[in-house]
Structure formats: C-alpha cells, structure tokens
Design a protein around this motif. Structure first.
Motif, PDB file in Angstrom:
ATOM      1  N   ASP A  58       0.709  -1.057   0.072  1.00  0.00           N
ATOM      2  CA  ASP A  58      -0.133   0.007   0.126  1.00  0.00           C
ATOM      3  C   ASP A  58       0.458   0.990  -0.139  1.00  0.00           C
ATOM      4  OD1 ASP A  58      -2.198  -1.372  -0.153  1.00  0.00           O
ATOM      5  OD2 ASP A  58      -3.097  -1.389   1.880  1.00  0.00           O
TER       6      ASP A  58
ATOM      7  N   ARG B  80       0.752  -0.073  -9.705  1.00  0.00           N
ATOM      8  CA  ARG B  80       0.100  -0.320  -8.461  1.00  0.00           C
ATOM      9  C   ARG B  80      -0.760  -1.280  -9.110  1.00  0.00           C
ATOM     10  NH1 ARG B  80       1.545   5.062  -9.307  1.00  0.00           N
ATOM     11  NH2 ARG B  80      -0.005   5.547 -12.606  1.00  0.00           N
ATOM     12  N   GLN B  81      -0.896  -1.844 -10.405  1.00  0.00           N
ATOM     13  CA  GLN B  81      -2.361  -3.045 -10.380  1.00  0.00           C
ATOM     14  C   GLN B  81      -1.597  -4.524 -10.368  1.00  0.00           C
ATOM     15  OE1 GLN B  81      -2.401  -4.274 -14.482  1.00  0.00           O
ATOM     16  NE2 GLN B  81      -4.806  -4.034 -14.219  1.00  0.00           N
TER      17      GLN B  81
ATOM     18  N   SER C 100      -1.681  -3.902  -6.737  1.00  0.00           N
ATOM     19  CA  SER C 100      -3.040  -4.265  -5.256  1.00  0.00           C
ATOM     20  C   SER C 100      -3.505  -5.483  -6.209  1.00  0.00           C
ATOM     21  CB  SER C 100      -4.200  -3.135  -6.748  1.00  0.00           C
ATOM     22  OG  SER C 100      -5.603  -3.497  -6.053  1.00  0.00           O
TER      23      SER C 100
ATOM     24  N   ARG D  89      -3.685  -8.583  -2.211  1.00  0.00           N
ATOM     25  CA  ARG D  89      -5.223  -9.522  -2.388  1.00  0.00           C
ATOM     26  C   ARG D  89      -4.856 -10.778  -2.625  1.00  0.00           C
ATOM     27  NH1 ARG D  89      -4.506  -3.904  -2.138  1.00  0.00           N
ATOM     28  NH2 ARG D  89      -6.108  -2.381  -0.542  1.00  0.00           N
TER      29      ARG D  89
END
Length: 293
Positions: free
Chosen positions: A223, A241-242, A245, A249
């Motif tokens: 993050d 960032r993709q 992420s 997760r």
C-alpha cells in the motif's frame, strides 16, 4: 545389483518378517547377518510400507530404494543412514530425529513432520510436493524444489534452498517461534512464497534483484509503495500499482505475511518489464523502510 533385484530379493524367505519386527520395536539388526553395502547394513529395496515404529534407534543402515511410504515413526532416531531413492511418501515422523543422513532423490510427497530434528540431511533432487513440517528444527540441510510445502513454527538454520519455491509457506504466527538463521535461497524461481511471522537472521537471496523480497507485512508495504508510485502516471507506474494491488489481495495472504516474486515475472509479463522490475524493487525497498520506521 540392479534396483529391481534389490527389491525382488525380499519377496521370499523369513528374513523380511524378522527385519520388520526389529525395525518396529527397536531391536538391533546386527546379529541378523545382513550383507553390508558401503559400510552400512544392506536394506536396499526393503519393503516397509506402513511400518509402525516407536522409540527405536536405527543407525548405519542403507535404505536406498526402500519403501517406507505411510510409515508412522514416533520418537524414532535415525543416524548415519542412506535413503537415496527411497519412497517416504505420506510417512509421519513425530518427536524423533534424523541426523547425518542422505535423502537424495527420495520421495517425500505429503510427508509430515512434527516436533522432530533433521540435521545434516542432503535432500538434493527429492520430490517434496505438499511436504509439511511443524515445530521442527532443521540444521545443515539442503532442500530441493518445494512445491506447496509448508514449514510452521520451524527453526531452519545453516541450510540452503536450491530449487524453485512454488506456493511454499514459512509460518510463525500462532507458534512460539519461527526462525530462518544463516539460510541461503539460491534460486530466483519463486511463485507466491509466503513468509508469515518468521524472523530473518542472516538470510541471503539471489544477488541483485533477481528475486524481490518483502520479509513481512507485505500488504502494508505494498500500500505504501503504491502511494510512493503515484507520482508516475505513465504505464510503468500504472502497471506497478495494478501488480501490487493484485498481489497484496491474493486470497489466503495474511496481513502479517511476507512476500517474494521472481524478477522475471515482471520482465516477462509486462511491456517495458525491465524498467517495471527496477521500479518495483526500489519502490518496495523504500516503502519497507518507511513502514519499519
């Protein structure tokens, strides 16, 4: 003697029954007039599948190509033995020890260890899919590829991991301790390894950024890295960032868990992958330092 001959020689005669009895109750094998191979009692190819043994001490035995699949070995202490090419699939080891032994190319698929000690074991080329160890102490061991293996509450020291790690889990949370001490990971071929609540002491990974590692709290680090990358609006920034992420997760990844990936995952799967891999490594390092402070 060929491997098939080593196995077939145990199909007849009463010696097999007596050896099984002694392996089970810990009686000495020395007076059975067994042949000797390379200075070890020769049980090569011996069929001991399903063996149930308790509190036995077994020293100086050659178990090459033997079958101990599904064996239940409670407080059994092996030392100076060879298990090269042996079948130990789904065997269960509890409370005992294996020291100064060789398990080159042995089969340890779905083998389970609990509260054991494995010291000075060469596992080169062993098949260890779904291998599982809990509260076990490993010292001086050489590990091969580990697909979907799990080490929970284990201390691993003075050892090396030489093969691919595929969804391999090193877990300390919910256990008294879990430590990697003076451990070397020499292969950058990793896919979703997990380090959760494990202390790192003098742990080395492949040189450079061949393997990108966040030892703990990957979600928080990811993050922060995403925040740090926000200044880049180009495709590299967006891809990072993709990627972060998706990785942070992933189902089953705990908040405290560490994380690692091979650099080639980024270089192979993304346009401009070399730049992306460099940016990912540097940004994660910066984020990790900020989280730590």
């Amino acid at each position: 003697m060929a491997r098939r001959e080593l196995i077939d020689r145990w199909r007849t005669g009463s010696l097999r029954t007596e050896v099984l009895r002694r392996l089970a109750d810990g009686s000495s094998l020395r007076d059975l007039e067994l042949p000797v191979a390379d200075g070890l009692l020769d049980l090569r190819g011996f069929p001991a599948g399903g063996l149930d043994s308790q509190a036995a001490t077994i020293t100086g035995v050659d178990f090459r190509y033997a079958t101990l699949a599904h064996a239940h070995l409670e407080d059994v202490r092996f030392s100076g033995c060879r298990f090269d090419g042996a079948d130990l699939a789904r065997a269960v080891f509890t409370d005992g020890s294996i020291t100064q032994c060789s398990m080159v190319r042995a089969t340890l698929t779905e083998t389970l260890l609990a509260r054991t000690t494995w010291q000075s074991i060469d596992l080169t080329g062993a098949k260890m899919k779904y291998f599982s160890a809990e509260r076990t102490h490993f010292a001086g061991c050489t590990f091969p590829a580990l697909p979907k293996a799990e080490f929970a509450g284990c201390t691993i020291e003075d050892s090396s991991f030489t093969g691919a790690l595929t969804e391999t889990r090193f877990l300390g949370r919910a256990h008294d301790s879990a430590v990697l001490r003076r451990v070397a990971f020499t292969s950058a071929d990793v896919t979703y390894p997990e380090f959760d609540g494990v202390d790192f002491e003098d742990v080395t990974f492949p040189p450079g950024d061949a393997m990108i590692v966040v030892p703990r709290n990957f979600r928080a680090v990811a993050d922060r890295a995403a925040e740090l990358s926000s200044s880049r609006g180009d495709q590299v920034g967006k891809d990072l960032r993709q990627f972060l992420s998706r990785e942070s997760r992933r189902p089953g990844l705990r908040a405290t868990a560490g994380w690692a990936t091979a650099r080639h995952v980024l270089t192979d799967d993304y346009q401009g992958g070399e730049e992306l891999a460099d940016f990912a490594a540097s940004t994660l390092r910066e984020a990790e330092l900020l989280i730590r402070d």
